[in-house]
Design a protein around this motif. Structure first.
Motif, PDB file in Angstrom:
ATOM      1  N   GLY A  66       0.786  -1.223   0.000  1.00 47.22           N
ATOM      2  CA  GLY A  66       0.000   0.000   0.000  1.00 47.22           C
ATOM      3  C   GLY A  66       0.815   1.268   0.000  1.00 47.22           C
ATOM      4  N   LEU A  67       2.071   1.196  -0.402  1.00 52.34           N
ATOM      5  CA  LEU A  67       2.953   2.358  -0.383  1.00 52.34           C
ATOM      6  C   LEU A  67       2.425   3.462  -1.294  1.00 52.34           C
ATOM      7  CD1 LEU A  67       5.859   3.063   0.782  1.00 52.34           C
ATOM      8  CD2 LEU A  67       6.703   2.477  -1.479  1.00 52.34           C
ATOM      9  N   ASP A  68       2.437   4.713  -0.808  1.00 53.22           N
ATOM     10  CA  ASP A  68       2.091   5.875  -1.639  1.00 53.22           C
ATOM     11  C   ASP A  68       3.294   6.181  -2.517  1.00 53.22           C
ATOM     12  OD1 ASP A  68       1.602   8.378  -2.741  1.00 53.22           O
ATOM     13  OD2 ASP A  68       0.568   9.124  -0.964  1.00 53.22           O
ATOM     14  N   GLN A  69       3.253   5.670  -3.733  1.00 53.01           N
ATOM     15  CA  GLN A  69       4.409   5.714  -4.614  1.00 53.01           C
ATOM     16  C   GLN A  69       4.841   7.138  -4.944  1.00 53.01           C
ATOM     17  OE1 GLN A  69       5.482   2.853  -8.010  1.00 53.01           O
ATOM     18  NE2 GLN A  69       4.080   4.282  -8.968  1.00 53.01           N
ATOM     19  N   GLU A  70       3.891   8.011  -5.256  1.00 55.36           N
ATOM     20  CA  GLU A  70       4.259   9.374  -5.645  1.00 55.36           C
ATOM     21  C   GLU A  70       4.843  10.145  -4.469  1.00 55.36           C
ATOM     22  OE1 GLU A  70       4.437  10.152  -8.764  1.00 55.36           O
ATOM     23  OE2 GLU A  70       3.679   8.120  -9.099  1.00 55.36           O
ATOM     24  N   ALA A  71       4.302   9.925  -3.268  1.00 54.78           N
ATOM     25  CA  ALA A  71       4.857  10.593  -2.090  1.00 54.78           C
ATOM     26  C   ALA A  71       6.268  10.091  -1.797  1.00 54.78           C
ATOM     27  CB  ALA A  71       3.951  10.376  -0.881  1.00 54.78           C
TER      28      ALA A  71
END
Length: 681
Positions: A562-567
């Motif tokens: 669930g990593l926020d890739q863009e952040a």
């Protein structure tokens, strides 16, 4: 470690189901075919069969002139030299064409320059060939940029036929024929031939073969060079390599059979990866280690015993090459430990004394993969330095290096790879200059992309489904091996394998357990613990174990679920900017009291080490807080004595330190430094 941008495809569900019904194949295979441009039952059948028609060789510009001049040389008994290159594509090109010319009775010799001579035609070699009575030089896998050398050959009374596949310069050599699919005005439809593919087309033209019948004689050599040169395995290349893989295990050439035996591949079904990771490296290693003659001697050998000895020597060369690689990697690690700031540069520039120049380029590729940034390695010897570089997609390394030409003795290359030399004393100035050039070219350095065909459940990865996917081979550039995402998997256990060089994980999802192997990941570098939930990018296959077919899963990348890739990516770039003394580009990167408190609470809730900063970010991410803010918050907390950071075998750990009163976070050196940095718009 570097990061990758995961790009997970989501093919249209209705199209996938329709193709699956029409072609009678599982939806898993249908989705992959659609992503490769085969969206009908007919196209699916053609893709599976790999029977792409071969284009008429005379569709290549100047092929008629090349064939006519070469036929005349054969008929007149003129001395011919096939002039190649020292990599696997160049070597197989020489072997293919010279074998053909010998078979038709030509007076033919071969010339492959050493790495010390450099790539392509050189004046000294041209003069030597003239002295030996050569009347016609045929270049393979080189020559398109050799205008001066071709002119010299002409003055010495020799004709030149150029066959090449590299991008032509503005000025073409004045050869009797210049055959290159990338020439302006060349009517050939397929432009992705390797050097050996163009040489094969010349043989077809000599035989007036417009249907590809010569594949039955030369597909093995053509496949070997095509895979090794990492050209697109689509179109004609797909047919060439598919047929070559069928022929290679039973090759007629005694030396090639010996090399297959030495690799444990004789009489076994082959895949393109066997060429890419076993055969080609051994051929290339000989030239990298200054023993190119052994390759040519092996493939000219007529006695099996002698061939086996030479093949083992090539394997020894490859082992020596691997040791040299490790020496350079160790040297690079020491250089980074001595100056960690290099890791925050846009372009990594590292140097060391007497690094083996024939191996430096391979190590560049490994460091680029590891750190996700362009890498330039420079081997110094006395007052001279010789360098190689590799880039990431989307960043032209040759453009950056060319802007530093005032510091260089010479340079050359293309967007993805460069070679250069410079005075050893200029290395620090070059590091500064190439990074300034990179900043001018691209404010935000590209992040390597990992293309994932689709997300799947473990239940979809069956032997039946994966057996069908094998029909999509050969895999390689342009037709990459399928990559799947297995999301939200629980780590159950981690086990060392391969003398500690690799890792075997036991994972679970949806009530089912499965195993996955991560090659090149030492157990001590794996920072996740049982119970962690992770997302995996994997490739899959079928192996035989004690007579039973089993699914094998190989990990290509792994990260917190669930990593926020863009952040993560935005914050990663901004943290580098902060360490370089530049401004931040996003308000989400700047820590404030609320963000620092959020990170503190997250650390307080952890009873075990948090591994690395990517894992920490994945565990405590929230809106408006990116990777940079998390990492800087940890530094502020450490500076103000609220936590104590340490390293354990499981990664970084933070121990909270009791505080008796309020702590002024703004007095942190990090916060003071941030005030002096301007925000980049």
């Amino acid at each position: 470690m570097g990061i990758k941008r995961w790009s997970i495809s989501a093919p249209d569900g209705e199209k996938v189901r329709e193709l699956a019904r029409e072609a009678g194949i599982p939806e898993l295979a249908a989705g992959l075919l659609i992503s490769r441009g085969a969206d009908s039952a007919e196209e699916a059948e053609r893709f599976f069969s790999a029977e792409e028609p071969l284009e008429d060789p005379f569709s290549l510009l100047d092929m008629d002139r090349a064939a006519e001049r070469l036929r005349r040389a054969v008929d007149d008994g003129e001395r011919i030299c096939v002039y190649g290159d020292y990599d696997c594509d160049g070597i197989t090109s020489v072997l293919l064409l010279s074998h053909y010319l010998e078979s038709v009775g030509a007076d033919v010799s071969c010339y492959i320059p050493s790495r010390e001579e450099g790539y392509g035609l050189n004046a000294r070699a041209v003069e030597a060939l003239a002295g030996k009575g050569v009347g016609l030089i045929v270049t393979v896998d080189n020559g398109i940029s050799a205008a001066e050398e071709v002119a010299l050959a002409s003055r010495l009374g020799m004709d030149v036929i150029v066959t090449d596949h590299h991008q032509p310069p503005e000025q073409l050599p004045g050869a009797v024929a210049v055959v290159d699919p990338h020439r302006a005005g060349c009517p050939s439809a397929f432009k992705e031939l390797a050097g050996v593919g163009v040489a094969f087309k010349l043989v077809c033209a000599m035989e007036d073969d417009r249907e590809g019948e010569m594949l039955e004689y030369y597909a093995d050599w053509a496949a070997l060079g095509t895979v090794a040169d990492v050209v697109s395995l689509t179109g004609e290349n797909r047919r060439i390599v598919r047929r070559g893989l069928e022929m290679l295990p039973h090759a007629e050439n005694i030396g090639l059979r010996a090399l297959l035996r030495a690799c444990g591949l004789e009489d076994k079904p082959l895949k393109a990866e066997n060429i890419a990771f076993m055969l080609a490296p051994r051929i290339n290693a000989a030239s990298r280690m200054g023993q190119l003659d052994r390759v040519m001697e092996l493939f000219a050998c007529e006695e099996e015993e002698q061939a086996d000895l030479l093949a083992e020597q090539l394997c020894a060369c490859n082992n020596a090459r691997q040791k040299e690689e490790q020496k350079i990697l160790d040297g690079a690690a020491r250089a980074i430990a001595g100056d960690p700031s290099v890791l925050y540069d846009r372009v990594l520039v590292l140097s060391g004394e007497e690094w083996h120049h024939g191996v430096v380029g391979i190590v560049c590729s490994r460091l680029t993969e590891r750190y996700g940034k362009p890498c330039l390695l420079i081997s110094t010897s006395g007052e001279e330095g010789r360098g190689s570089g590799r880039s990431v997609p989307g960043f032209s390394l040759i453009e950056a290096v060319s802007r530093c030409r005032g510091l260089l003795s010479k340079y050359g290359g293309h967007p993805a790879a460069v070679g250069f030399s410079l005075p050893a004393g200029q290395v620090p100035a070059f590091r500064k200059a190439v990074n300034e050039a990179a900043a001018e070219i691209s404010r935000d350095m590209p992040v390597p992309r990992l293309n994932i065909d689709r997300a799947v459940s473990p239940a979809e990865l069956t032997v039946e489904n994966l057996r069908l996917l094998e029909q999509m081979e050969p895999f390689g550039a342009g037709n990459e091996e399928p990559v799947f995402a297995l999301l939200a998997c629980r780590v159950e256990g981690a086990y060392s394998m391969g003398e500690g060089k690799h890792l075997r994980l036991r994972l679970s999802r949806d009530g089912a357990s499965f195993y996955a192997v991560w090659f090149g990941m030492p157990a001590q570098n794996f920072l996740y613990s049982p119970g962690d939930i992770v997302d995996l990018a994997v490739s899959c296959g079928v192996s035989l174990w004690q007579g039973e077919e089993r699914v094998t899963i190989r990990i290509k990348d792994l990260r917190p679920s669930g990593l926020d890739q863009e952040a993560l990516i935005d914050g990663w770039r901004d943290y580098d900017r902060y360490r370089r003394g530049e401004g931040l580009s996003s308000a989400a990167s700047a820590p404030n009291r609320d963000k620092i408190a959020h990170v503190y609470r997250g650390l307080r809730g952890m009873s075990a080490p948090f591994g690395d900063y990517i894992q920490l970010f994945g565990r405590i991410q929230c809106a408006g807080v990116n990777y940079c803010a998390v990492r800087l918050a940890v530094e502020v907390l450490s500076e103000r004595g609220l936590i104590r950071l340490g390293k354990t075998q499981a990664g970084l750990a933070a121990r909270l330190v009791p505080s008796s009163g309020k702590v002024d976070l703004e007095a942190s050196p990090v916060m003071e430094r941030l005030k002096s940095l301007k925000t980049i718009k």
